[in-house]
Design an enzyme around this catalytic site. Sequence first.
Site, short mmCIF file in Angstrom:
data_model
loop_
_atom_site.label_atom_id
_atom_site.label_comp_id
_atom_site.label_asym_id
_atom_site.label_seq_id
_atom_site.Cartn_x
_atom_site.Cartn_y
_atom_site.Cartn_z
N CYS A 91 30.12 -33.18 26.75
CA CYS A 91 29.64 -34.47 26.23
C CYS A 91 30.44 -34.94 25.03
O CYS A 91 30.67 -34.17 24.10
CB CYS A 91 28.18 -34.27 25.84
SG CYS A 91 27.48 -35.72 25.10
N ARG B 9 24.21 -43.77 34.91
CA ARG B 9 23.68 -42.97 33.79
C ARG B 9 23.93 -43.64 32.45
O ARG B 9 23.16 -43.51 31.52
CB ARG B 9 24.32 -41.58 33.81
CG ARG B 9 23.70 -40.61 32.83
CD ARG B 9 24.21 -39.18 33.05
NE ARG B 9 23.22 -38.21 32.59
CZ ARG B 9 23.22 -37.67 31.39
NH1 ARG B 9 24.11 -37.96 30.53
NH2 ARG B 9 22.28 -36.80 31.04
P1 IMP Z 1 25.76 -28.13 29.29
O1 IMP Z 1 24.72 -27.21 29.80
O2 IMP Z 1 26.10 -27.88 27.84
O3 IMP Z 1 26.99 -28.14 30.13
O4 IMP Z 1 25.13 -29.61 29.30
C1 IMP Z 1 24.61 -30.20 30.46
C2 IMP Z 1 23.97 -31.51 30.10
O5 IMP Z 1 24.91 -32.45 29.58
C3 IMP Z 1 23.35 -32.26 31.27
O6 IMP Z 1 22.09 -31.78 31.63
C4 IMP Z 1 23.29 -33.70 30.75
O7 IMP Z 1 22.15 -33.95 29.96
C5 IMP Z 1 24.49 -33.78 29.85
N1 IMP Z 1 25.62 -34.49 30.47
C6 IMP Z 1 26.05 -34.45 31.76
N2 IMP Z 1 27.16 -35.19 31.91
C7 IMP Z 1 27.44 -35.70 30.71
C8 IMP Z 1 28.48 -36.56 30.23
O8 IMP Z 1 29.40 -36.96 30.93
N3 IMP Z 1 28.40 -36.91 28.92
C9 IMP Z 1 27.41 -36.48 28.09
N4 IMP Z 1 26.45 -35.65 28.49
C10 IMP Z 1 26.46 -35.27 29.79
#
Ligand code: IMP
Length: 498
Positions: A313, A414
């Site tokens: 993100c 989104r």
């Molecule tokens: P991770 O577990 O740290 O990889 O975060 C996953 C979460 O990031 C997802 O459940 C979403 O809420 C968020 N997310 C998914 N795609 C994006 C993006 O492109 N930008 C920002 N947040 C994202």
Amino acid sequence: MPKKIHLEPSRTLMEFRLLPGLTTEQTLIHNISLRTPMAYQEEEDSKYYLNIPIVAAAMQSVSGVKMAIELAKLGGTAFIYCSQPIESQAEMIRQIKRYKAGFVPPETVSPDMLIRDLYELTRQRGYNTFPVVDEQKHLLGIITKNDYDVKPHGDLTVKERMIPRKELTVGVNIDNIKQANTLLRETHQSVLPIVDEQDRLLFLVFRKDIRNHLDNPHEILDEHKRYFASAAINTHDYMERVPALVEAGVDFLAIDSSDGHSVFQQKTLEWVREHYPHIPVMGGNIITEDGFDFLVEHGARAVKVGMGSGSICITQEQKGTGRGLATAIIKVAEARDRYFKKSGRYIPIVADGGIVNSKDIVIALALGADYVMMGRYFARMDESPTEKVTIHNRVMKPYWGEGSARAREWKEARYHQLIFVEGVEGFVQYAGKLRDNLPETLAKIKAAMSSVGAANIRELHEKAELEVVSALSIREGKAHDIYLPGSENDYTAIDWGN
Ligand code: IMP
């Protein structure tokens, strides 16, 4: 002047440690339960409980059919992503529901069907066993490919070749796989028909599926013994997407948005509540108490917390919006508890974004989350929908954000805009099968709960004592001042003195 300035910095999960409480026999690891509510329900329904406090993110590079089935077997759920056409998302839900969960909704044949036609049906469907029923679904017999040979028997009817009802052992109203196993063990049948008191056929239980099921004591099933299925939706096409998903058998919906405190979520929540009151919807993401109150007021039955903290993100960098995940959980958990006191309705909250490992999970739970959502963690597994690649001699899997250029085609859903990206595209180290990784993660969560003296997540919320740690104490908490061959630690930084 801004409406408010919070001069206390917001905190991340990494900045907290748990203090131990009293460990008792009840809080030894094998007595700890990780069961947690998935969504608020007017009437208790065991279907809406997770057996592990972990769900997989609604992302193209994380949650496809394989992940959804495997995670449901292991006690969690994966949200099938909505950054795809409605029909293909609904088909994924259908595939999850068709998957055999021990109790298979049977495809039946009539006693007057010709063997020739049955043979054709067997070829089309790929099944060898068909129960034979009358028009009221009463069981008349079973026919398998061992009961006929299409050449000599082609013009005969099914009833002339089937094993008749009187020769079959059946289970009456059984819904427990262990009971089915006990019955089946005593027969020579490969399949056990399950009937109601009127001898009407309900399900088939196949001998070969049983072992599989006994290995999955935590699996989450719907009322028809099919695997539980969750899906993401967006605030644009919900009037078409939700009916297609419900038709396909979806059990739980989550609105996928980086900023859920919006009238668009309000409209979506209200529309689903009006048309499909039996399907709970998770709202989010939000990071404020106001955001929580707003979503719950409009019908959210679970709320997802987190903005800008995900591994892929870049929302914080691009827009300057966001909050450390720990602070967001603390604030929203306060709002949830206040709302519960006032209304008696307990709305589970889900920590999402930037949760890397068991340590982060347990801190998120201790701070008040009911369960966590992860993307990166699951993207590394065999069951994520991507192919392995080798980079610098390391086996990796691609992982990209729903707001990245790669998902650009669907980004608008989104992120409501197409001008700039809010996510990146990269790789994560391949980790193997989910089944080989999850037990270690869960064991560490349970060990931490045991130290706190909490036998379940509710007790963890009540008993946890946490402390903010300094950067130096984080350093102290790692292996230090010893040389670890093969590691990347800095030999020159080691204090070799006495
Ligand atoms: P991770 O577990 O740290 O990889 O975060 C996953 C979460 O990031 C997802 O459940 C979403 O809420 C968020 N997310 C998914 N795609 C994006 C993006 O492109 N930008 C920002 N947040 C994202």
